[in-house]
Motif scaffolding. Structure first.
Motif, PDB file in Angstrom:
ATOM      1  N   ALA A   1     -48.832  14.816  10.608  1.00 41.19           N
ATOM      2  CA  ALA A   1     -49.126  13.636  11.428  1.00 41.19           C
ATOM      3  C   ALA A   1     -49.426  12.434  10.546  1.00 41.19           C
ATOM      4  O   ALA A   1     -48.939  11.315  10.800  1.00 41.19           O
ATOM      5  CB  ALA A   1     -50.290  13.918  12.364  1.00 41.19           C
ATOM      6  N   ALA A   2     -50.203  12.629   9.490  1.00 42.02           N
ATOM      7  CA  ALA A   2     -50.541  11.529   8.588  1.00 42.02           C
ATOM      8  C   ALA A   2     -49.296  11.030   7.857  1.00 42.02           C
ATOM      9  O   ALA A   2     -49.104   9.815   7.693  1.00 42.02           O
ATOM     10  CB  ALA A   2     -51.607  11.969   7.587  1.00 42.02           C
ATOM     11  N   ALA A   3     -48.445  11.951   7.426  1.00 41.87           N
ATOM     12  CA  ALA A   3     -47.213  11.564   6.729  1.00 41.87           C
ATOM     13  C   ALA A   3     -46.299  10.790   7.667  1.00 41.87           C
ATOM     14  O   ALA A   3     -45.705   9.777   7.287  1.00 41.87           O
ATOM     15  CB  ALA A   3     -46.508  12.793   6.172  1.00 41.87           C
ATOM     16  N   ARG A   4     -46.162  11.240   8.899  1.00 37.87           N
ATOM     17  CA  ARG A   4     -45.333  10.554   9.892  1.00 37.87           C
ATOM     18  C   ARG A   4     -45.876   9.151  10.168  1.00 37.87           C
ATOM     19  O   ARG A   4     -45.135   8.170  10.210  1.00 37.87           O
ATOM     20  CB  ARG A   4     -45.254  11.384  11.179  1.00 37.87           C
ATOM     21  CG  ARG A   4     -44.318  10.777  12.221  1.00 37.87           C
ATOM     22  CD  ARG A   4     -44.149  11.662  13.463  1.00 37.87           C
ATOM     23  NE  ARG A   4     -45.401  12.185  14.005  1.00 37.87           N
ATOM     24  CZ  ARG A   4     -45.825  13.445  13.874  1.00 37.87           C
ATOM     25  NH1 ARG A   4     -45.112  14.328  13.200  1.00 37.87           N
ATOM     26  NH2 ARG A   4     -46.972  13.833  14.407  1.00 37.87           N
ATOM     27  N   GLU A   5     -47.190   9.062  10.339  1.00 34.38           N
ATOM     28  CA  GLU A   5     -47.827   7.770  10.590  1.00 34.38           C
ATOM     29  C   GLU A   5     -47.573   6.801   9.430  1.00 34.38           C
ATOM     30  O   GLU A   5     -47.280   5.621   9.642  1.00 34.38           O
ATOM     31  CB  GLU A   5     -49.330   7.966  10.803  1.00 34.38           C
ATOM     32  CG  GLU A   5     -50.062   6.677  11.129  1.00 34.38           C
ATOM     33  CD  GLU A   5     -51.557   6.899  11.335  1.00 34.38           C
ATOM     34  OE1 GLU A   5     -52.261   5.886  11.434  1.00 34.38           O
ATOM     35  OE2 GLU A   5     -52.007   8.067  11.392  1.00 34.38           O
ATOM     36  N   TYR A   6     -47.664   7.317   8.210  1.00 34.61           N
ATOM     37  CA  TYR A   6     -47.431   6.484   7.029  1.00 34.61           C
ATOM     38  C   TYR A   6     -45.978   6.005   6.996  1.00 34.61           C
ATOM     39  O   TYR A   6     -45.713   4.830   6.749  1.00 34.61           O
ATOM     40  CB  TYR A   6     -47.774   7.250   5.757  1.00 34.61           C
ATOM     41  CG  TYR A   6     -47.514   6.459   4.500  1.00 34.61           C
ATOM     42  CD1 TYR A   6     -48.307   5.363   4.179  1.00 34.61           C
ATOM     43  CD2 TYR A   6     -46.455   6.778   3.663  1.00 34.61           C
ATOM     44  CE1 TYR A   6     -48.060   4.616   3.034  1.00 34.61           C
ATOM     45  CE2 TYR A   6     -46.200   6.041   2.524  1.00 34.61           C
ATOM     46  CZ  TYR A   6     -47.003   4.959   2.213  1.00 34.61           C
ATOM     47  OH  TYR A   6     -46.754   4.221   1.085  1.00 34.61           O
ATOM     48  N   ARG A   7     -45.023   6.890   7.247  1.00 30.21           N
ATOM     49  CA  ARG A   7     -43.607   6.504   7.255  1.00 30.21           C
ATOM     50  C   ARG A   7     -43.338   5.458   8.336  1.00 30.21           C
ATOM     51  O   ARG A   7     -42.594   4.496   8.122  1.00 30.21           O
ATOM     52  CB  ARG A   7     -42.727   7.731   7.459  1.00 30.21           C
ATOM     53  CG  ARG A   7     -42.598   8.603   6.220  1.00 30.21           C
ATOM     54  CD  ARG A   7     -41.510   9.659   6.379  1.00 30.21           C
ATOM     55  NE  ARG A   7     -41.760  10.576   7.491  1.00 30.21           N
ATOM     56  CZ  ARG A   7     -42.468  11.704   7.406  1.00 30.21           C
ATOM     57  NH1 ARG A   7     -43.001  12.075   6.255  1.00 30.21           N
ATOM     58  NH2 ARG A   7     -42.636  12.470   8.471  1.00 30.21           N
TER      59      ARG A   7
ATOM     60  N   ALA B   1     -45.507   3.328   9.520  1.00 29.40           N
ATOM     61  CA  ALA B   1     -46.129   2.075   9.073  1.00 29.40           C
ATOM     62  C   ALA B   1     -45.245   1.381   8.045  1.00 29.40           C
ATOM     63  O   ALA B   1     -45.070   0.154   8.083  1.00 29.40           O
ATOM     64  CB  ALA B   1     -47.515   2.345   8.496  1.00 29.40           C
ATOM     65  N   GLN B   2     -44.667   2.149   7.122  1.00 25.86           N
ATOM     66  CA  GLN B   2     -43.769   1.583   6.119  1.00 25.86           C
ATOM     67  C   GLN B   2     -42.527   0.994   6.791  1.00 25.86           C
ATOM     68  O   GLN B   2     -42.071  -0.081   6.428  1.00 25.86           O
ATOM     69  CB  GLN B   2     -43.354   2.650   5.095  1.00 25.86           C
ATOM     70  CG  GLN B   2     -44.481   3.087   4.185  1.00 25.86           C
ATOM     71  CD  GLN B   2     -44.967   1.960   3.297  1.00 25.86           C
ATOM     72  OE1 GLN B   2     -45.934   1.288   3.616  1.00 25.86           O
ATOM     73  NE2 GLN B   2     -44.278   1.760   2.200  1.00 25.86           N
ATOM     74  N   ALA B   3     -41.992   1.678   7.773  1.00 26.66           N
ATOM     75  CA  ALA B   3     -40.829   1.182   8.511  1.00 26.66           C
ATOM     76  C   ALA B   3     -41.170  -0.110   9.253  1.00 26.66           C
ATOM     77  O   ALA B   3     -40.359  -1.047   9.308  1.00 26.66           O
ATOM     78  CB  ALA B   3     -40.321   2.248   9.480  1.00 26.66           C
ATOM     79  N   ALA B   4     -42.377  -0.173   9.798  1.00 27.20           N
ATOM     80  CA  ALA B   4     -42.806  -1.390  10.492  1.00 27.20           C
ATOM     81  C   ALA B   4     -42.879  -2.568   9.537  1.00 27.20           C
ATOM     82  O   ALA B   4     -42.547  -3.699   9.895  1.00 27.20           O
ATOM     83  CB  ALA B   4     -44.157  -1.157  11.170  1.00 27.20           C
ATOM     84  N   ILE B   5     -43.301  -2.307   8.303  1.00 26.32           N
ATOM     85  CA  ILE B   5     -43.347  -3.372   7.293  1.00 26.32           C
ATOM     86  C   ILE B   5     -41.941  -3.889   7.029  1.00 26.32           C
ATOM     87  O   ILE B   5     -41.708  -5.101   6.978  1.00 26.32           O
ATOM     88  CB  ILE B   5     -44.000  -2.873   5.992  1.00 26.32           C
ATOM     89  CG1 ILE B   5     -45.496  -2.653   6.200  1.00 26.32           C
ATOM     90  CG2 ILE B   5     -43.749  -3.840   4.834  1.00 26.32           C
ATOM     91  CD1 ILE B   5     -46.180  -1.928   5.051  1.00 26.32           C
TER      92      ILE B   5
END
Length: 84
Positions: free
Chosen positions: A7-13, A15-19
């Motif tokens: 879940a944390a890895a997915r959330e991070y990816r 967030a990076q995509a949103a950037i």
């Protein structure tokens, strides 16, 4: 515990995509703003030439346009108006 990691890895990816999406949106906004500025500058040049031909003083044109008098002179020369 593994679910937390995934879940944390997915959330991070995400967030990076949103950037990256935000960066692209910002690039497009900058391109649009530059196009508007170019068009506005061209309209201002036309208005400067018209004002000079109508008898307005270069000093007054420069103050209104927010340009130095030398820039107004360059615009006028390019528009076929001889300097004062």
């Amino acid at each position: 515990m593994q679910d937390d990691l995934e879940a944390a890895a997915r959330e991070y990816r995400e967030a990076q995509a949103a950037i990256e999406t935000a960066k692209e949106d910002a690039r497009q906004l900058v391109v649009q703003a530059r196009e508007r500025a170019t068009q506005a500058r061209e309209r201002l040049a036309v208005a400067i030439v018209a004002a000079a031909r109508a008898g307005r003083r270069q000093k007054d044109i420069a103050e209104t346009a927010g340009y130095q008098r030398e820039q107004v002179r360059r615009i006028l020369r390019a528009g076929g108006v001889e300097p004062e």
